[in-house]
Design a protein around this motif. Structure first.
Motif, PDB file in Angstrom:
ATOM      1  N   THR A  44       9.492   4.316   2.709  1.00 30.89           N
ATOM      2  CA  THR A  44       8.808   3.046   2.446  1.00 30.89           C
ATOM      3  C   THR A  44       7.524   2.975   3.258  1.00 30.89           C
ATOM      4  O   THR A  44       7.382   3.634   4.285  1.00 30.89           O
ATOM      5  N   VAL A  45       6.610   2.141   2.808  1.00 27.92           N
ATOM      6  CA  VAL A  45       5.405   1.816   3.569  1.00 27.92           C
ATOM      7  C   VAL A  45       5.039   0.371   3.257  1.00 27.92           C
ATOM      8  O   VAL A  45       5.103  -0.060   2.102  1.00 27.92           O
ATOM      9  N   VAL A  46       4.717  -0.377   4.319  1.00 25.92           N
ATOM     10  CA  VAL A  46       4.369  -1.789   4.194  1.00 25.92           C
ATOM     11  C   VAL A  46       3.175  -2.052   5.102  1.00 25.92           C
ATOM     12  O   VAL A  46       3.178  -1.623   6.267  1.00 25.92           O
ATOM     13  N   LEU A  87      -2.722   6.044  -0.328  1.00 27.10           N
ATOM     14  CA  LEU A  87      -2.219   7.414  -0.210  1.00 27.10           C
ATOM     15  C   LEU A  87      -0.723   7.418   0.077  1.00 27.10           C
ATOM     16  O   LEU A  87       0.051   8.142  -0.564  1.00 27.10           O
ATOM     17  N   ALA A  88      -0.285   6.607   1.040  1.00 28.62           N
ATOM     18  CA  ALA A  88       1.137   6.567   1.403  1.00 28.62           C
ATOM     19  C   ALA A  88       1.988   6.115   0.219  1.00 28.62           C
ATOM     20  O   ALA A  88       3.053   6.686  -0.042  1.00 28.62           O
ATOM     21  N   GLN A  89       1.547   5.100  -0.496  1.00 30.71           N
ATOM     22  CA  GLN A  89       2.329   4.622  -1.644  1.00 30.71           C
ATOM     23  C   GLN A  89       2.508   5.714  -2.692  1.00 30.71           C
ATOM     24  O   GLN A  89       3.558   5.793  -3.332  1.00 30.71           O
ATOM     25  N   SER A  90       1.517   6.584  -2.834  1.00 33.41           N
ATOM     26  CA  SER A  90       1.628   7.673  -3.814  1.00 33.41           C
ATOM     27  C   SER A  90       2.610   8.746  -3.364  1.00 33.41           C
ATOM     28  O   SER A  90       3.049   9.565  -4.167  1.00 33.41           O
ATOM     29  N   ARG A  91       2.965   8.741  -2.080  1.00 33.72           N
ATOM     30  CA  ARG A  91       3.867   9.761  -1.532  1.00 33.72           C
ATOM     31  C   ARG A  91       5.300   9.276  -1.329  1.00 33.72           C
ATOM     32  O   ARG A  91       6.139  10.052  -0.866  1.00 33.72           O
ATOM     33  N   ALA A 131     -10.263   2.027   5.893  1.00 32.65           N
ATOM     34  CA  ALA A 131      -9.377   3.155   6.220  1.00 32.65           C
ATOM     35  C   ALA A 131      -7.918   2.779   5.989  1.00 32.65           C
ATOM     36  O   ALA A 131      -7.137   3.581   5.465  1.00 32.65           O
ATOM     37  N   ILE A 132      -7.521   1.567   6.352  1.00 34.91           N
ATOM     38  CA  ILE A 132      -6.120   1.178   6.177  1.00 34.91           C
ATOM     39  C   ILE A 132      -5.780   1.023   4.693  1.00 34.91           C
ATOM     40  O   ILE A 132      -4.688   1.399   4.258  1.00 34.91           O
ATOM     41  N   ALA A 133      -6.711   0.533   3.902  1.00 32.29           N
ATOM     42  CA  ALA A 133      -6.463   0.411   2.459  1.00 32.29           C
ATOM     43  C   ALA A 133      -6.325   1.787   1.825  1.00 32.29           C
ATOM     44  O   ALA A 133      -5.454   2.012   0.972  1.00 32.29           O
ATOM     45  N   GLN A 134      -7.171   2.729   2.250  1.00 26.78           N
ATOM     46  CA  GLN A 134      -7.066   4.097   1.735  1.00 26.78           C
ATOM     47  C   GLN A 134      -5.745   4.731   2.146  1.00 26.78           C
ATOM     48  O   GLN A 134      -5.090   5.400   1.341  1.00 26.78           O
ATOM     49  N   ALA A 135      -5.347   4.503   3.393  1.00 26.79           N
ATOM     50  CA  ALA A 135      -4.078   5.058   3.882  1.00 26.79           C
ATOM     51  C   ALA A 135      -2.902   4.468   3.129  1.00 26.79           C
ATOM     52  O   ALA A 135      -1.959   5.188   2.768  1.00 26.79           O
ATOM     53  N   LEU A 136      -2.928   3.177   2.876  1.00 21.99           N
ATOM     54  CA  LEU A 136      -1.845   2.529   2.138  1.00 21.99           C
ATOM     55  C   LEU A 136      -1.728   3.103   0.728  1.00 21.99           C
ATOM     56  O   LEU A 136      -0.626   3.421   0.263  1.00 21.99           O
ATOM     57  N   GLN A 159       5.789   2.486   8.336  1.00 24.92           N
ATOM     58  CA  GLN A 159       6.359   3.502   7.457  1.00 24.92           C
ATOM     59  C   GLN A 159       7.790   3.802   7.870  1.00 24.92           C
ATOM     60  O   GLN A 159       8.104   3.786   9.062  1.00 24.92           O
ATOM     61  N   THR A 160       8.623   4.088   6.902  1.00 23.51           N
ATOM     62  CA  THR A 160       9.959   4.613   7.174  1.00 23.51           C
ATOM     63  C   THR A 160      10.029   6.005   6.572  1.00 23.51           C
ATOM     64  O   THR A 160       9.781   6.186   5.378  1.00 23.51           O
ATOM     65  N   HIS A 161      10.332   6.965   7.433  1.00 15.85           N
ATOM     66  CA  HIS A 161      10.553   8.340   6.993  1.00 15.85           C
ATOM     67  C   HIS A 161      12.032   8.655   7.117  1.00 15.85           C
ATOM     68  O   HIS A 161      12.682   8.238   8.078  1.00 15.85           O
ATOM     69  N   ILE A 162      12.547   9.393   6.171  1.00 16.87           N
ATOM     70  CA  ILE A 162      13.879   9.964   6.318  1.00 16.87           C
ATOM     71  C   ILE A 162      13.676  11.316   6.984  1.00 16.87           C
ATOM     72  O   ILE A 162      13.033  12.208   6.424  1.00 16.87           O
ATOM     73  N   LEU A 163      14.172  11.410   8.198  1.00 19.59           N
ATOM     74  CA  LEU A 163      14.088  12.647   8.974  1.00 19.59           C
ATOM     75  C   LEU A 163      15.390  13.410   8.799  1.00 19.59           C
ATOM     76  O   LEU A 163      16.469  12.874   9.065  1.00 19.59           O
TER      77      LEU A 163
END
Length: 158
Positions: free
Chosen positions: A117-119, A10-14, A3-8, A128-132
């Motif tokens: 970013t996502v690490v 997905l997040a990297q693509s966004r 699940a964490i690999a799939q999430a990573l 994750q870092t989101h710009i809010l």
């Protein structure tokens, strides 16, 4: 794939894209007064509409900056879906935060989230870092912009 690999993946693509927008929230005088009571911050620019109309350039009271910031969690819940398999999220703080424009009583606010970013920190955590960006309805200038860090937590693998 875990699940964490799939999430990573997905997040990297966004990264660099807006991942969500919240619903609008009303910031009326009652909400401002309640926040003043909870935080013990009764500065007149927040709680005295008559004086604020006469003595400020805003024409009315303004919300506390920290009231605007405190709505960030609600905005996040409205706007950013959890990853499949994620068991919790943890607020990790802010790297940068700026209050750009005052929020006048009676304003409507929403949050917009851009993934910056996502690490992968461990076998169970994505940082994750989101710009809010907190928008004020009808204004070209946001109320605030912040770089918000959060941990997406996953269960340990058996």
């Amino acid at each position: 794939m875990s699940a964490i690999a799939q999430a990573l993946t997905l997040a990297q693509s966004r990264i660099g894209t807006e991942v969500g927008r919240s619903d609008w929230i009303d910031v009326d005088q009652a909400r401002i007064d309640q926040f003043a009571d909870v935080t013990l911050d009764h500065q007149w620019i927040h709680i005295d509409p008559e004086r604020s109309a006469q003595e400020t350039p805003f024409g009315t009271t303004i919300a506390h900056g920290f009231l605007t910031l405190s709505l960030a969690s609600r905005f996040y819940y409205d706007a950013v879906p959890r990853f499949a398999g994620q068991v919790m999220g943890i607020n990790y703080g802010f790297d940068r935060l700026r209050f750009i424009s005052p929020v006048r009583s009676g304003s409507r606010l929403r949050g917009r989230f851009t993934l910056d970013t996502v690490v992968q920190r461990s076998d169970t955590e994505l940082l994750q870092t989101h710009i809010l960006t907190v928008d004020i309805k009808g204004s070209d200038s946001p109320a605030l912009v912040a770089h918000w860090l959060g941990l997406a937590c996953f269960p340990p693998r058996p």
